[in-house]
Design an enzyme around this catalytic site. Structure first.
Site, short mmCIF file in Angstrom:
data_model
loop_
_atom_site.label_atom_id
_atom_site.label_comp_id
_atom_site.label_asym_id
_atom_site.label_seq_id
_atom_site.Cartn_x
_atom_site.Cartn_y
_atom_site.Cartn_z
NE ARG A 124 -10.14 -5.12 34.45
CZ ARG A 124 -8.98 -5.95 34.28
NH1 ARG A 124 -7.93 -5.35 34.62
NH2 ARG A 124 -8.84 -7.13 33.95
CE LYS A 146 -29.75 7.52 30.90
NZ LYS A 146 -31.06 7.65 30.21
CD GLU A 188 -33.60 15.05 23.67
OE1 GLU A 188 -34.01 15.11 24.88
OE2 GLU A 188 -32.88 14.22 23.17
CE LYS A 229 -28.81 14.48 31.09
NZ LYS A 229 -28.56 13.75 29.77
CD GLU A 239 -33.10 6.53 32.91
OE1 GLU A 239 -32.48 7.33 32.44
OE2 GLU A 239 -34.00 5.90 32.44
NE ARG A 243 -29.62 10.45 34.02
CZ ARG A 243 -28.30 10.24 33.70
NH1 ARG A 243 -27.60 9.82 34.76
NH2 ARG A 243 -27.80 10.54 32.55
CG ASN A 247 -35.89 8.02 29.64
OD1 ASN A 247 -34.84 8.56 28.74
ND2 ASN A 247 -35.77 7.42 30.53
CG HIS A 250 -36.36 9.87 25.21
ND1 HIS A 250 -36.81 11.05 25.30
CD2 HIS A 250 -35.19 10.13 24.60
CE1 HIS A 250 -35.89 12.14 24.87
NE2 HIS A 250 -34.69 11.44 24.90
CG HIS A 254 -35.67 5.64 21.79
ND1 HIS A 254 -35.05 5.29 23.04
CD2 HIS A 254 -34.77 6.89 21.29
CE1 HIS A 254 -34.14 6.35 23.40
NE2 HIS A 254 -33.93 7.21 22.57
CG HIS A 268 -32.38 11.57 19.58
ND1 HIS A 268 -32.87 10.25 19.85
CD2 HIS A 268 -32.21 12.09 20.69
CE1 HIS A 268 -32.97 10.21 21.26
NE2 HIS A 268 -32.71 11.46 21.51
P1 NAD Z 1 -24.92 13.86 15.98
O1 NAD Z 1 -23.59 13.45 17.03
O2 NAD Z 1 -24.89 12.96 15.09
O3 NAD Z 1 -24.86 15.29 15.34
C1 NAD Z 1 -25.64 15.62 14.51
C2 NAD Z 1 -24.69 16.23 13.14
O4 NAD Z 1 -24.24 17.35 13.46
C3 NAD Z 1 -23.66 15.09 12.89
O5 NAD Z 1 -23.58 14.99 11.30
C4 NAD Z 1 -22.53 15.92 13.27
O6 NAD Z 1 -21.36 15.60 12.36
C5 NAD Z 1 -22.61 17.42 13.31
N1 NAD Z 1 -22.37 18.40 13.97
C6 NAD Z 1 -22.21 18.34 15.22
N2 NAD Z 1 -21.71 19.44 15.76
C7 NAD Z 1 -21.39 20.24 14.88
C8 NAD Z 1 -21.19 21.52 14.59
N3 NAD Z 1 -20.47 22.45 15.64
N4 NAD Z 1 -20.93 22.14 13.27
C9 NAD Z 1 -21.08 21.19 12.36
N5 NAD Z 1 -21.64 19.98 12.46
C10 NAD Z 1 -21.73 19.58 13.48
O7 NAD Z 1 -26.25 13.97 16.75
P2 NAD Z 1 -26.70 14.49 18.16
O8 NAD Z 1 -28.06 15.11 17.69
O9 NAD Z 1 -25.59 15.67 18.59
O10 NAD Z 1 -26.68 13.56 19.21
C11 NAD Z 1 -27.70 12.32 18.91
C12 NAD Z 1 -27.32 11.26 19.74
O11 NAD Z 1 -27.00 11.68 21.06
C13 NAD Z 1 -28.11 9.96 19.57
O12 NAD Z 1 -27.19 8.70 19.46
C14 NAD Z 1 -28.70 10.05 21.05
O13 NAD Z 1 -29.15 8.57 21.41
C15 NAD Z 1 -27.74 10.70 21.88
N6 NAD Z 1 -28.19 10.99 23.32
C16 NAD Z 1 -27.62 10.64 24.35
C17 NAD Z 1 -27.90 11.14 25.60
C18 NAD Z 1 -27.19 10.78 26.80
O14 NAD Z 1 -27.66 10.96 27.94
N7 NAD Z 1 -26.00 10.07 26.82
C19 NAD Z 1 -28.98 12.08 25.71
C20 NAD Z 1 -29.54 12.34 24.30
C21 NAD Z 1 -29.16 11.84 23.24
#
Ligand code: NAD
Length: 369
Positions: A124, A146, A188, A229, A239, A243, A247, A250, A254, A268
């Protein structure tokens, strides 16, 4: 721009700090030991990050005599699934992590969203710490609480708000990130300038080369983005209002990600880059913004190597009807009416409710040509 490496997220009893520093991982063991006396740690990471950055994290935990277990998941968006959530939850339970122990999310946004959601439901709710290793995760996903996974019905449709207790944004970790992934994160980062900080966007236009090369501007830009942020999150944690400006781009983005199957065809951040350009163009089309700003955004993204056009998406793009189907599934849909983040120009984004789906469909059709 700030020179302060600690960014505070002001959320009352859920407040926490982000440490933006070259040694944020190397100093984490000592920090955790003082924050959580006696705790054990469950590190969740992906296979790429395990190879490149896990040794540093293990080293600092071992140096402080901290006890930990590691769960490694496959890299990529497809890991934000029910199956992988179950795997992470069961693995952490098998390691006998208890309620006062800590989950550490070491990786990009995928690991952060998945591990954070797992932490929110195990026993929980367990505390967790974000160690974002992609640029996108450092400037966006690791901050704000999030968490979640994707559903066959759409992206991020299953999840929870669950704030981390601490964020260690290690600048050295970005050294092993691919340039394409870095660029996607840059989109971003630029978003904060486009939303309400014209000065930051103009500064990025001047300084992007140094940011990509890893000079001092990189640390400044990341800390500034985290502060932006932090401001949005502190003002509207769940949100319910402002907030939603985060987006920007987005809803379009998306939909592009969904029709390309959440894979290497479109990252992304790349989808968001095209989405933000489209938000500026659509705002121009309906007379809200002047067309020069849309051109300026397009030119900057092109300069850094980000996609800006539908035709930049590799392979054949799905029909406008299919795109509209995904747009209608967006979290920001309220009883059929679309909500879009539109803009009056660079740094002047606003939330527009009741957007006519037919107008968006016609606009997308134009953008295909
Ligand atoms: P990801 O986590 O897939 O990372 C991108 C790639 O880079 C992966 O292959 C990972 O293994 C690699 N990688 C990461 N750090 C590395 C490093 N230091 N050295 C070598 N390789 C590395 O993708 P991302 O772009 O980091 O994140 C995208 C995700 O984030 C999406 O799912 C999106 O929906 C989410 N997101 C969430 C929020 C939120 O507020 N929670 C906001 C924006 C995006």
């Amino acid at each position: 721009m700030t020179d302060n490496n600690i960014v505070h997220i002001d959320l009352g009893e859920r407040a926490y700090d982000i440490n933006v520093a070259h040694d944020a991982i190397d100093t984490l063991g000592a920090k955790l030991k003082s924050m959580f006396p006696g705790a054990r740690y469950g590190i969740v990471t992906d296979e790429n990050v395990a190879r490149e950055q896990l040794p540093r994290l293990k080293h600092t935990l071992e140096a402080e005599g901290l006890d930990f277990a590691v769960v490694t998941i496959p890299a990529g968006e497809s890991s934000k699934s029910n199956k992988m959530l179950n795997h992470v939850v069961e693995s952490l339970l098998k390691e006998r992590l208890e309620r006062n122990d800590i989950v550490i999310a070491l990786g990009g946004g995928v690991v952060g969203d998945l591990a954070g959601f797992a932490a929110s439901i195990i026993r929980r709710g367990m505390d967790f710490v974000q160690v974002p290793t992609s640029l996108l995760a450092q400037v966006d996903s690791s901050v704000g609480g999030k968490t979640g996974i994707n559903s066959p019905h759409g992206k991020n449709l299953i999840g929870a708000f669950h704030q981390p207790r601490y964020v260690a944004a290690d600048l050295t970790a970005l050294g092993t990130l691919s340039e394409r992934q870095f660029r996607a994160g840059y989109a971003e980062m630029a978003k904060y300038g486009l939303i309400d900080d014209q000065e930051f966007f103009f500064w990025l236009e001047e300084n992007w080369r140094e940011i990509f090369e890893g000079g001092p501007a990189r640390a400044k830009a990341i800390a500034h983005a985290c502060q932006a942020k932090a401001r949005f999150v502190a003002a509207d944690e769940k949100e319910l209002g402002a907030r939603a400006l985060l987006n920007l781009g987005h809803t379009f983005g998306h939909a592009f990600e969904a029709v390309t199957g959440y894979c290497d065809r479109l990252l992304h951040g790349e989808g968001i880059a095209i989405g933000m350009v489209l938000a500026h163009r659509y705002s121009t089309k309906i007379g809200m913004a002047n067309g020069q700003d849309a051109v300026r955004v397009t030119n900057h993204f092109k300069a850094v190597g980000l996609p800006t056009e539908l035709s930049d998406i590799s392979g054949e793009l799905a029909s406008t009807d299919k795109l509209m189907h995904h747009i209608a599934q967006d979290k920001k849909v309220s009883r059929g009416a679309l909500t879009f983040i539109l803009t009056k120009g660079i740094g002047k984004a606003f939330i527009q409710k009741g957007v006519d789906p037919d107008a968006i469909s016609a606009f997308l059709e134009e953008q295909r040509n």
